[in-house]
Write a protein that holds these residues in place. Structure first.
Motif, PDB file in Angstrom:
ATOM      1  N   LEU A  37       0.829  -1.209   0.000  1.00  9.85           N
ATOM      2  CA  LEU A  37       0.000   0.000   0.000  1.00  9.85           C
ATOM      3  C   LEU A  37       0.866   1.262   0.000  1.00  9.85           C
ATOM      4  CD1 LEU A  37      -2.676  -1.168   2.581  1.00  9.85           C
ATOM      5  CD2 LEU A  37      -3.096  -0.652   0.158  1.00  9.85           C
ATOM      6  N   ASP A  40       2.340   1.900  -3.222  1.00 10.79           N
ATOM      7  CA  ASP A  40       1.291   2.120  -4.214  1.00 10.79           C
ATOM      8  C   ASP A  40       1.296   1.052  -5.314  1.00 10.79           C
ATOM      9  OD1 ASP A  40      -0.975   3.577  -4.902  1.00 10.79           O
ATOM     10  OD2 ASP A  40       0.118   4.850  -6.314  1.00 10.79           O
ATOM     11  N   THR A  41       1.611  -0.202  -4.921  1.00 10.65           N
ATOM     12  CA  THR A  41       1.579  -1.308  -5.876  1.00 10.65           C
ATOM     13  C   THR A  41       0.320  -2.154  -5.720  1.00 10.65           C
ATOM     14  OG1 THR A  41       2.926  -2.652  -4.393  1.00 10.65           O
ATOM     15  CG2 THR A  41       4.085  -1.417  -6.115  1.00 10.65           C
ATOM     16  N   CYS A  42      -0.536  -1.771  -4.774  1.00 16.64           N
ATOM     17  CA  CYS A  42      -1.841  -2.408  -4.616  1.00 16.64           C
ATOM     18  C   CYS A  42      -2.796  -1.366  -4.028  1.00 16.64           C
ATOM     19  CB  CYS A  42      -1.766  -3.646  -3.733  1.00 16.64           C
ATOM     20  SG  CYS A  42      -1.176  -3.319  -2.067  1.00 16.64           S
ATOM     21  N   SER A  43      -4.070  -1.666  -4.129  1.00 18.12           N
ATOM     22  CA  SER A  43      -5.055  -0.700  -3.625  1.00 18.12           C
ATOM     23  C   SER A  43      -5.573  -1.144  -2.260  1.00 18.12           C
ATOM     24  CB  SER A  43      -6.231  -0.581  -4.597  1.00 18.12           C
ATOM     25  OG  SER A  43      -7.041  -1.736  -4.535  1.00 18.12           O
ATOM     26  N   LEU A  44      -6.051  -0.195  -1.508  1.00 25.35           N
ATOM     27  CA  LEU A  44      -6.630  -0.493  -0.205  1.00 25.35           C
ATOM     28  C   LEU A  44      -7.833  -1.418  -0.374  1.00 25.35           C
ATOM     29  CD1 LEU A  44      -6.640  -0.133   2.841  1.00 25.35           C
ATOM     30  CD2 LEU A  44      -7.984   1.955   2.525  1.00 25.35           C
ATOM     31  N   LYS A  45      -8.606  -1.195  -1.410  1.00 23.63           N
ATOM     32  CA  LYS A  45      -9.791  -2.029  -1.636  1.00 23.63           C
ATOM     33  C   LYS A  45      -9.398  -3.500  -1.795  1.00 23.63           C
ATOM     34  CE  LYS A  45     -13.850  -2.623  -4.540  1.00 23.63           C
ATOM     35  NZ  LYS A  45     -14.683  -2.081  -5.593  1.00 23.63           N
ATOM     36  N   GLU A  46      -8.379  -3.800  -2.625  1.00 18.72           N
ATOM     37  CA  GLU A  46      -7.959  -5.191  -2.819  1.00 18.72           C
ATOM     38  C   GLU A  46      -7.431  -5.789  -1.523  1.00 18.72           C
ATOM     39  OE1 GLU A  46      -5.713  -4.863  -6.891  1.00 18.72           O
ATOM     40  OE2 GLU A  46      -4.217  -4.328  -5.390  1.00 18.72           O
TER      41      GLU A  46
END
Length: 106
Positions: A37, A40-46
């Protein structure tokens, strides 16, 4: 950063960042996912969807373990008295029925 007396000095931004990390850790998000997170390589939603799925799995695992614990207590088991084969079979049958228990191989 550190002051002249070697104490750390946190900015308001640092504190907000740390609070976010603490909230995420308290709800079970892994350190690795938090790094994802932050980078910024994945989203909070995922991450939250995956975390919620993991939490549901843990609830199921815990419920099976709780049932066996309750049975052992009801039977007033001690380390000397409890029949491991009896409980092994209970766990095996419950797993065959779809109940999950902790994955001890992890």
């Amino acid at each position: 950063k550190r002051n002249s007396n070697s104490y750390r000095e946190y900015t308001d931004t640092d504190i907000e960042h740390l609070k976010k990390i603490i909230v995420l850790r308290k709800i079970g998000v892994s350190v690795e996912e938090i790094k994802c997170l932050i980078n910024d390589t994945c989203s909070l939603k995922e991450v939250l969807i995956k975390n919620e799925q993991n939490l549901h799995k843990q609830i199921i695992e815990l419920s099976g373990a709780i049932k066996v614990c309750e049975r052992m207590q009801k039977n007033e088991e001690t380390m000397e008295s409890f029949d491991q084969n009896y409980y092994w079979n209970i766990i095996r049958v419950e797993e065959e029925r779809g109940q999950s228990f902790f994955d001890i191989a992890k």
